[in-house]
Design an enzyme around this catalytic site. Sequence first.
Site, short mmCIF file in Angstrom:
data_model
loop_
_atom_site.label_atom_id
_atom_site.label_comp_id
_atom_site.label_asym_id
_atom_site.label_seq_id
_atom_site.Cartn_x
_atom_site.Cartn_y
_atom_site.Cartn_z
N GLY A 11 3.80 -16.85 1.54
CA GLY A 11 3.92 -15.22 2.85
C GLY A 11 3.08 -15.81 3.84
N ILE A 13 0.49 -15.90 5.34
CA ILE A 13 -0.44 -16.88 6.36
C ILE A 13 -0.01 -18.58 5.60
CG2 ILE A 13 -2.84 -17.73 6.38
CD1 ILE A 13 -3.25 -14.43 5.10
N ASP A 32 6.01 -19.01 -5.96
CA ASP A 32 5.54 -17.65 -5.14
C ASP A 32 6.47 -16.71 -6.41
OD1 ASP A 32 6.02 -15.50 -3.25
OD2 ASP A 32 4.91 -16.94 -2.33
N SER A 137 -11.62 -12.39 2.52
CA SER A 137 -11.44 -11.42 3.38
C SER A 137 -12.49 -11.03 4.11
CB SER A 137 -10.44 -10.90 2.86
OG SER A 137 -10.06 -9.06 3.99
N THR A 139 -12.64 -7.78 4.62
CA THR A 139 -13.25 -6.66 3.85
C THR A 139 -14.00 -6.79 3.10
OG1 THR A 139 -11.85 -4.71 2.49
CG2 THR A 139 -11.48 -7.17 1.86
N TYR A 161 -9.31 -3.09 -3.30
CA TYR A 161 -9.23 -4.76 -3.07
C TYR A 161 -9.84 -5.86 -2.19
CZ TYR A 161 -7.13 -8.06 0.62
OH TYR A 161 -6.73 -9.14 1.61
N LYS A 165 -12.07 -8.83 -4.17
CA LYS A 165 -11.96 -10.24 -3.07
C LYS A 165 -13.47 -10.92 -3.60
CE LYS A 165 -7.92 -11.49 -1.50
NZ LYS A 165 -7.34 -12.06 -1.81
N ASN A 201 -8.77 -10.53 11.24
CA ASN A 201 -7.77 -9.86 11.27
C ASN A 201 -6.50 -11.24 11.67
OD1 ASN A 201 -9.11 -8.06 11.43
ND2 ASN A 201 -7.55 -6.65 11.56
N GLY A 317 -11.90 4.69 5.34
CA GLY A 317 -12.39 3.63 4.97
C GLY A 317 -12.32 3.11 6.50
P1 NAD Z 1 1.71 -12.05 1.62
O1 NAD Z 1 1.56 -11.11 0.99
O2 NAD Z 1 1.98 -12.78 3.15
O3 NAD Z 1 1.56 -13.15 0.64
C1 NAD Z 1 0.90 -13.78 0.12
C2 NAD Z 1 2.25 -14.14 -0.91
O4 NAD Z 1 1.91 -14.25 -2.45
C3 NAD Z 1 3.80 -13.64 -1.22
O5 NAD Z 1 4.74 -14.46 -1.11
C4 NAD Z 1 3.61 -12.84 -2.29
O6 NAD Z 1 5.15 -12.54 -2.66
C5 NAD Z 1 3.41 -14.11 -3.25
N1 NAD Z 1 2.52 -13.34 -4.77
C6 NAD Z 1 1.33 -12.22 -4.27
N2 NAD Z 1 1.26 -12.18 -5.77
C7 NAD Z 1 1.78 -13.16 -6.55
C8 NAD Z 1 1.69 -13.59 -8.27
N3 NAD Z 1 0.95 -13.24 -8.73
N4 NAD Z 1 2.16 -15.11 -8.10
C9 NAD Z 1 3.03 -15.46 -7.22
N5 NAD Z 1 3.16 -14.93 -5.40
C10 NAD Z 1 2.69 -13.83 -5.45
O7 NAD Z 1 -0.06 -11.85 2.41
P2 NAD Z 1 -1.09 -12.98 3.32
O8 NAD Z 1 -0.75 -11.57 4.60
O9 NAD Z 1 -0.08 -14.05 3.61
O10 NAD Z 1 -1.85 -13.04 2.53
C11 NAD Z 1 -1.99 -14.46 2.11
C12 NAD Z 1 -3.31 -14.24 0.88
O11 NAD Z 1 -4.96 -13.59 2.16
C13 NAD Z 1 -3.35 -12.94 0.70
O12 NAD Z 1 -4.49 -13.33 -1.19
C14 NAD Z 1 -4.28 -11.90 1.48
O13 NAD Z 1 -5.89 -10.81 0.26
C15 NAD Z 1 -5.05 -12.65 1.69
N6 NAD Z 1 -5.74 -12.22 3.44
C16 NAD Z 1 -4.48 -11.46 3.82
C17 NAD Z 1 -5.22 -10.80 5.71
C18 NAD Z 1 -3.77 -10.35 6.54
O14 NAD Z 1 -4.46 -9.78 6.67
N7 NAD Z 1 -2.47 -10.19 6.18
C19 NAD Z 1 -6.31 -10.47 5.49
C20 NAD Z 1 -7.55 -11.42 4.92
C21 NAD Z 1 -7.38 -11.86 3.57
N1 UFG Z 2 -5.03 1.23 13.24
C1 UFG Z 2 -4.67 2.17 14.33
N2 UFG Z 2 -2.99 2.39 14.07
C2 UFG Z 2 -2.50 2.25 12.84
C3 UFG Z 2 -2.72 1.43 11.91
C4 UFG Z 2 -4.43 0.66 12.83
O1 UFG Z 2 -5.14 2.70 14.95
O2 UFG Z 2 -1.79 2.95 12.57
C5 UFG Z 2 -6.18 0.38 13.92
C6 UFG Z 2 -7.81 0.98 12.85
O3 UFG Z 2 -7.90 2.05 12.89
C7 UFG Z 2 -8.05 -0.71 13.01
C8 UFG Z 2 -7.33 -1.28 13.73
O4 UFG Z 2 -6.21 -0.63 14.54
O5 UFG Z 2 -9.21 0.28 14.05
C9 UFG Z 2 -7.04 -2.79 13.06
O6 UFG Z 2 -6.11 -1.71 11.58
P1 UFG Z 2 -4.90 -2.43 10.68
O7 UFG Z 2 -4.84 -2.16 9.76
O8 UFG Z 2 -4.93 -3.23 11.05
O9 UFG Z 2 -6.22 -3.71 10.41
P2 UFG Z 2 -8.02 -3.30 9.24
O10 UFG Z 2 -8.88 -4.07 10.21
O11 UFG Z 2 -7.79 -2.46 8.73
O12 UFG Z 2 -7.75 -4.00 7.73
C10 UFG Z 2 -7.82 -5.50 8.13
C11 UFG Z 2 -6.67 -5.70 6.52
C12 UFG Z 2 -7.36 -5.74 5.99
C13 UFG Z 2 -8.19 -7.67 5.97
C14 UFG Z 2 -8.96 -6.75 6.95
C15 UFG Z 2 -9.90 -8.21 7.44
O13 UFG Z 2 -5.51 -4.66 6.39
O14 UFG Z 2 -7.15 -6.16 4.02
O15 UFG Z 2 -7.84 -6.75 8.42
O16 UFG Z 2 -9.35 -9.30 7.51
F1 UFG Z 2 -9.44 -7.32 5.42
#
Ligand code: NAD
Ligand code: UFG
Length: 361
Positions: A11, A13, A32, A137, A139, A161, A165, A201, A317
């Site tokens: 994925g 990260i 994965d 997160s 969140t 979600y 977490k 983010n 939200g």
């Molecule tokens: P991503 O979706 O790019 O990566 C997640 C990976 O896990 C993917 O490759 C997916 O195929 C794999 N996966 C999902 N379910 C699975 C399962 N049941 N078994 C095996 N593999 C599985 O997401 P990411 O952005 O890399 O996020 C990684 C982690 O960080 C997640 O747990 C997410 O909740 C957390 N997180 C992400 C963000 C963000 O904004 N990207 C913010 C806060 C927390």
């Molecule tokens: N935004 C817009 N237009 C869009 C999308 C977003 O104006 O089409 C704004 C949102 O209102 C916010 C900012 O852009 O002010 C960032 O929004 P994102 O959706 O990119 O990110 P969030 O902060 O809402 O949430 C993200 C992930 C959550 C995670 C959080 C902190 O979606 O899962 O970052 O890691 F928990």
Amino acid sequence: MGSILITGGAGFIGSHTCVVLLNAGYNLIIIDNFSNSSPSVISSIAKLAKLEDKITEARLQLVKGDIRDKELVTQIFEIAKRKGTRIIAVIHFAGLKSVHESIQKPLLYWDVNTSGTRKLLEVMNEFSCKVLVFSSSATVYGDPCVIPIDETSPINPINPYGKTKAAVEMLLADISNCQQRTKPFQKSPTDWRIAILRYFNPVGAHPSGEIGEDPKGIPNNLFPLINQVAEGKRDLLHIFGNDWPTIDGTGVRDYIHVMDLAEGHKAALEKLLRSEPQLLTLNLGSGKGHSVLELIHCFEEVTGKKISYQIANRRAGDSAISIASPKLALKYLNWSTQKSLKDICDDGWNWQSKNIYKNKF
Ligand code: NAD
Ligand code: UFG
């Protein structure tokens, strides 16, 4: 030498963290199910880590499968042990991450994020592998009362979600507190070493443009949407509200470059591997906030691309401002972000534009 199991390593990260860990000399096993990624990412990871073909198998193994498949996960631990490459730690990225989808499919989110993690922990416990870095997160804080947000801020998730977490965080706290009876009436402290990392983010991409965020379907998050407008895939961006109590009325977030985040995982892993059993809960953020308009303007300046937008209603939200206090991560991990908003835009667009090229040919 032992190996590190990376769940969700293909994925966004996970893939960047794999490159950083391989470059630091660790042997990795990725599990994965590719529900939100592509198997082709694995060869990009190997390429970026400059792995010779013949040693790739030893340094980087891929298992296609689901973390909820306990038999499969048990097999992975067993085979690694038999080969003399015992799994010494797990970095657990695998999970589902869309707030919107979690509202539509709460059972799926609780199953993958919570039950999936519990099953993984059971197998780790069976094999006495008790070092874990967990992807949490920002969140979990919900709508924060005080900015910047530090780790003592109340946990108040406002969507399924975020609740999954927070639930895993509670489970990890219980595991960390549990005392095992070694002899009757004698208790030894827990031997788990756990780091819960609360990301703010995550955005940007590897500077090579080889790997980056590749959301399936319509993205929910701002940065991939900006990239898609720049690419011409969408006409414009909707900005969710310009009447927030912020510098220019648009939402403010703490954007963190994914390479900084990957370095944060390496720092957390190494801290756990050399320290006493403990539970660390740390924000990973820059400590700086940028509004939606600031991000758009920076992107336009760096890339020369015009980002058309329209002001729309606030999104349900959302909160006005989310900025991390990154002090605890600096104290415990000696880690802080190094990359700027400009780097984020530069590397993020480099990845997106290389992808357009790949898609065309
Ligand atoms: P991503 O979706 O790019 O990566 C997640 C990976 O896990 C993917 O490759 C997916 O195929 C794999 N996966 C999902 N379910 C699975 C399962 N049941 N078994 C095996 N593999 C599985 O997401 P990411 O952005 O890399 O996020 C990684 C982690 O960080 C997640 O747990 C997410 O909740 C957390 N997180 C992400 C963000 C963000 O904004 N990207 C913010 C806060 C927390
Ligand atoms: N935004 C817009 N237009 C869009 C999308 C977003 O104006 O089409 C704004 C949102 O209102 C916010 C900012 O852009 O002010 C960032 O929004 P994102 O959706 O990119 O990110 P969030 O902060 O809402 O949430 C993200 C992930 C959550 C995670 C959080 C902190 O979606 O899962 O970052 O890691 F928990």
